[in-house]
Motif scaffolding. Structure first.
Motif, PDB file in Angstrom:
ATOM      1  N   ILE A 270      37.755  40.905  44.309  1.00 37.71           N
ATOM      2  CA  ILE A 270      38.406  40.682  43.009  1.00 37.71           C
ATOM      3  C   ILE A 270      38.921  42.017  42.451  1.00 37.71           C
ATOM      4  O   ILE A 270      40.062  42.131  41.989  1.00 37.71           O
ATOM      5  CB  ILE A 270      37.431  40.005  42.017  1.00 37.71           C
ATOM      6  N   ALA A 271      38.067  43.059  42.540  1.00 43.08           N
ATOM      7  CA  ALA A 271      38.446  44.376  41.999  1.00 43.08           C
ATOM      8  C   ALA A 271      39.615  44.968  42.788  1.00 43.08           C
ATOM      9  O   ALA A 271      40.549  45.543  42.204  1.00 43.08           O
ATOM     10  CB  ALA A 271      37.235  45.320  42.050  1.00 43.08           C
ATOM     11  N   LYS A 272      39.570  44.807  44.081  1.00 42.55           N
ATOM     12  CA  LYS A 272      40.615  45.365  44.941  1.00 42.55           C
ATOM     13  C   LYS A 272      41.961  44.700  44.656  1.00 42.55           C
ATOM     14  O   LYS A 272      42.998  45.365  44.580  1.00 42.55           O
ATOM     15  CB  LYS A 272      40.238  45.141  46.407  1.00 42.55           C
ATOM     16  N   ALA A 273      41.924  43.373  44.473  1.00 40.13           N
ATOM     17  CA  ALA A 273      43.164  42.646  44.181  1.00 40.13           C
ATOM     18  C   ALA A 273      43.765  43.167  42.881  1.00 40.13           C
ATOM     19  O   ALA A 273      44.972  43.403  42.792  1.00 40.13           O
ATOM     20  CB  ALA A 273      42.880  41.145  44.082  1.00 40.13           C
ATOM     21  N   LYS A 274      42.906  43.394  41.901  1.00 37.32           N
ATOM     22  CA  LYS A 274      43.365  43.887  40.599  1.00 37.32           C
ATOM     23  C   LYS A 274      44.003  45.265  40.760  1.00 37.32           C
ATOM     24  O   LYS A 274      45.115  45.521  40.273  1.00 37.32           O
ATOM     25  CB  LYS A 274      42.167  43.968  39.647  1.00 37.32           C
ATOM     26  N   LYS A 276      45.332  46.601  43.317  1.00 35.70           N
ATOM     27  CA  LYS A 276      46.558  46.602  44.115  1.00 35.70           C
ATOM     28  C   LYS A 276      47.654  45.728  43.513  1.00 35.70           C
ATOM     29  O   LYS A 276      48.721  45.577  44.101  1.00 35.70           O
ATOM     30  CB  LYS A 276      46.251  46.121  45.532  1.00 35.70           C
ATOM     31  N   GLY A 277      47.367  45.091  42.403  1.00 33.08           N
ATOM     32  CA  GLY A 277      48.373  44.240  41.763  1.00 33.08           C
ATOM     33  C   GLY A 277      48.615  42.937  42.514  1.00 33.08           C
ATOM     34  O   GLY A 277      49.688  42.333  42.414  1.00 33.08           O
ATOM     35  N   VAL A 278      47.625  42.500  43.300  1.00 35.18           N
ATOM     36  CA  VAL A 278      47.759  41.226  44.018  1.00 35.18           C
ATOM     37  C   VAL A 278      47.316  40.093  43.097  1.00 35.18           C
ATOM     38  O   VAL A 278      46.289  40.194  42.423  1.00 35.18           O
ATOM     39  CB  VAL A 278      46.875  41.232  45.299  1.00 35.18           C
ATOM     40  N   ASN A 279      48.132  39.041  43.039  1.00 38.02           N
ATOM     41  CA  ASN A 279      47.768  37.870  42.238  1.00 38.02           C
ATOM     42  C   ASN A 279      46.749  37.033  43.013  1.00 38.02           C
ATOM     43  O   ASN A 279      47.110  36.268  43.900  1.00 38.02           O
ATOM     44  CB  ASN A 279      49.037  37.061  41.941  1.00 38.02           C
ATOM     45  N   LEU A 280      45.476  37.230  42.687  1.00 35.59           N
ATOM     46  CA  LEU A 280      44.405  36.504  43.373  1.00 35.59           C
ATOM     47  C   LEU A 280      44.207  35.149  42.692  1.00 35.59           C
ATOM     48  O   LEU A 280      43.974  35.093  41.484  1.00 35.59           O
ATOM     49  CB  LEU A 280      43.109  37.323  43.313  1.00 35.59           C
ATOM     50  N   VAL A 281      44.354  34.079  43.462  1.00 38.75           N
ATOM     51  CA  VAL A 281      44.220  32.739  42.878  1.00 38.75           C
ATOM     52  C   VAL A 281      42.955  32.083  43.435  1.00 38.75           C
ATOM     53  O   VAL A 281      42.856  31.844  44.635  1.00 38.75           O
ATOM     54  CB  VAL A 281      45.451  31.856  43.204  1.00 38.75           C
ATOM     55  N   LEU A 282      42.009  31.827  42.548  1.00 39.99           N
ATOM     56  CA  LEU A 282      40.745  31.189  42.947  1.00 39.99           C
ATOM     57  C   LEU A 282      40.669  29.808  42.301  1.00 39.99           C
ATOM     58  O   LEU A 282      41.292  29.573  41.257  1.00 39.99           O
ATOM     59  CB  LEU A 282      39.562  32.028  42.455  1.00 39.99           C
ATOM     60  N   GLY A 283      39.888  28.931  42.925  1.00 39.33           N
ATOM     61  CA  GLY A 283      39.722  27.593  42.359  1.00 39.33           C
ATOM     62  C   GLY A 283      39.029  27.642  41.014  1.00 39.33           C
ATOM     63  O   GLY A 283      38.134  28.481  40.798  1.00 39.33           O
ATOM     64  N   VAL A 284      39.442  26.751  40.095  1.00 42.90           N
ATOM     65  CA  VAL A 284      38.781  26.678  38.791  1.00 42.90           C
ATOM     66  C   VAL A 284      37.984  25.385  38.637  1.00 42.90           C
ATOM     67  O   VAL A 284      36.975  25.334  37.946  1.00 42.90           O
ATOM     68  CB  VAL A 284      39.796  26.817  37.618  1.00 42.90           C
ATOM     69  N   ASP A 285      38.462  24.323  39.302  1.00 41.29           N
ATOM     70  CA  ASP A 285      37.704  23.072  39.267  1.00 41.29           C
ATOM     71  C   ASP A 285      37.592  22.498  40.685  1.00 41.29           C
ATOM     72  O   ASP A 285      38.299  22.939  41.591  1.00 41.29           O
ATOM     73  CB  ASP A 285      38.350  22.045  38.315  1.00 41.29           C
ATOM     74  N   CYS A 286      36.695  21.553  40.852  1.00 45.13           N
ATOM     75  CA  CYS A 286      36.492  21.023  42.206  1.00 45.13           C
ATOM     76  C   CYS A 286      36.158  19.532  42.165  1.00 45.13           C
ATOM     77  O   CYS A 286      35.826  18.985  41.109  1.00 45.13           O
ATOM     78  CB  CYS A 286      35.366  21.788  42.903  1.00 45.13           C
ATOM     79  N   VAL A 287      36.293  18.921  43.324  1.00 44.36           N
ATOM     80  CA  VAL A 287      35.764  17.566  43.495  1.00 44.36           C
ATOM     81  C   VAL A 287      34.383  17.757  44.109  1.00 44.36           C
ATOM     82  O   VAL A 287      34.263  18.253  45.230  1.00 44.36           O
ATOM     83  CB  VAL A 287      36.645  16.721  44.441  1.00 44.36           C
TER      84      VAL A 287
END
Ligand code: AMP
Length: 415
Positions: A270-274, A276-287
């Motif tokens: 998460i820190a590395k993505a920030k 490097k300016g990478v848009n890290l997309v993680l799940g927010v909800d689940c089945v």
């Protein structure tokens, strides 16, 4: 040498293919994709007027003869696919006479290379901890060279078209290349296609570049995630690893798959993505399901608040939208690993949303590569394999190539 620039007339070509096809209990082929994949190369050699010696492994016989893994079972299917008779050599290391007798346009299939431990070059029956292991390994490496030399002696040209094993330095995939000069060794058409597809992803990027990494665990994908971090604009992390990230961020993930020893790694990503300016997309909800089964009861919940007794098994509706929005408009896309337990029909929605968005972006001009293990089964399940730019035949080989590693099978040809 490039295969297109070589005329095989009156040459004997030994071709390493990946005919490690799945068989049912009666020895019938259940999926012939790998045989079809090698046909352009094999047909070109025969059409040019060359003779063809085909070699492959099947399964993991661990250096011993195992009739259940005999390539004789697929000889007729190979002959049918090639449209010509195929002879069979039931000992791959004693096929010199059969190879020598081949006339232009004739084909010979060798028995499973892995019936010999020399193919993989690993000492058998000795533990790595054993003090004698190093000596046994050195001895086996010597025997591997002799084995490769025997195979090489059957032909005057070597072609490697086995992308699935290109990440292995085996006798038939790499060591054999030492016995041919640069004008008499080459990649086959399938290998060329695979190598070019990876090159498009790593070195010929059109932006935005979106990588979608799913599957079960972060630990098996970390090498790729780290290599991609320097290249991508959007990085979607989905599937089972969602819950390791949620846990690392302080969430309660119930019975979801979660690697407790990888929580710091998740925070580092998460820190590395920030940084490097990478848009890290993680799940927010689940089945979430109340058991690991297709007929589990389900509920949609936040990945941060999964009740005890429930486990996250697929991406939820908000997450699917986030993923689709990140994918839409991308010009380069890599997808490895499903977003949920797609083998269960009731938990395919997340992977389906990704597949649909990848297909849509491809229609809008993106180059999309799908590959590595289950993602291929996933696009096949949805019947969308023809609607992405490239579906790789390589599992481990593709992942290692994307990690930025040089594949021994490719390096041996270029040496
Ligand atoms: P991999 O071999 O690492 O690419 O993982 C593929 C496997 O991950 C597939 O068999 C999926 O069923 C599994 N998978 C994906 N999402 C989940 C999840 N939320 N929980 C458990 N397994 C999952």
């Amino acid at each position: 040498m490039k295969i297109d620039n070589f005329n095989f007339k009156d040459h004997k070509a030994i071709v390493r293919v990946d005919f490690n096809v799945p068989l049912d209990e009666n020895g019938n082929i259940t999926d012939d994709t790998r045989i079809r994949g090698a046909l352009p190369t094999l047909k070109k050699i025969l059409a040019d007027g060359g003779s063809l010696i085909i070699m492959s492994h099947m399964g993991k016989p661990k250096g011993k003869v195992n009739p259940k893994l005999s390539l004789s079972q697929i000889k007729d299917a190979v002959a049918k696919a090639l449209g010509t008779d195929v002879q069979f050599a039931d000992d791959c290391a004693a096929a010199a006479d059969m190879a020598a007798a081949l006339k232009p346009g004739q084909a010979l299939l060798l028995e499973n290379l892995r019936f010999y431990p020399e193919e993989e070059g690993k000492p058998v029956g000795i533990d790595k901890e054993d003090p004698a292991y190093d000596a046994a390994k050195a001895e086996m490496k010597k025997r591997q060279k002799d084995f490769a030399k025997t195979l090489a002696s059957y032909a005057d040209v070597y072609v490697n078209d086995a992308f699935g094993t290109a990440h292995r330095k085996h006798a038939s995939t790499a060591v054999i290349a030492d016995y041919f000069d640069a004008d008499h060794k080459m990649l086959g058409y399938l290998m060329e296609k695979e190598v070019n597809a990876v090159d498009n992803i790593l070195n010929n990027i059109k932006r935005p570049f979106t990588a979608i990494m799913g599957g079960s665990k972060v630990s098996t994908k970390i090498g790729i995630i780290e290599n991609l971090m320097d290249k991508v604009d959007n990085l979607i992390l989905c599937g089972g690893m969602t819950y390791t990230f949620a846990r690392a961020l302080g969430g309660h993930v119930g019975d979801s798959i979660c690697e407790e020893d990888k929580l710091q790694l998740a925070l580092d990503i998460i820190a590395k993505a920030k940084a490097k300016g990478v848009n890290l997309v993680l799940g927010v909800d689940c089945v979430a399901g109340d058991k690991f089964s297709n007929d589990a009861n389900t509920q949609i919940c936040s990945v941060m608040e999964i009740p005890e007794g429930w486990e996250g098994m697929d991406a939820g509706p908000k997450t699917r939208e986030l993923f689709a929005n990140a994918i839409k408009g991308s010009k380069t896309i890599l997808w490895n690993g499903p977003a949920g337990v797609f083998e269960f029909d009731n938990f395919t929605a997340g992977s389906r949303a990704i597949a649909d968005a990848v297909v849509e972006a491809t229609k809008d001009g993106a180059f999309s590569l799908v590959g590595g293990g289950d993602s291929v089964a996933c696009v096949n399940k949805f019947g969308l394999a023809d609607e992405v730019s490239y579906v790789s035949t390589g599992g481990g080989a593709l992942l290692e190539a994307i990690e930025g590693k040089v594949l021994p099978g490719v390096a041996a040809i270029n040496a």
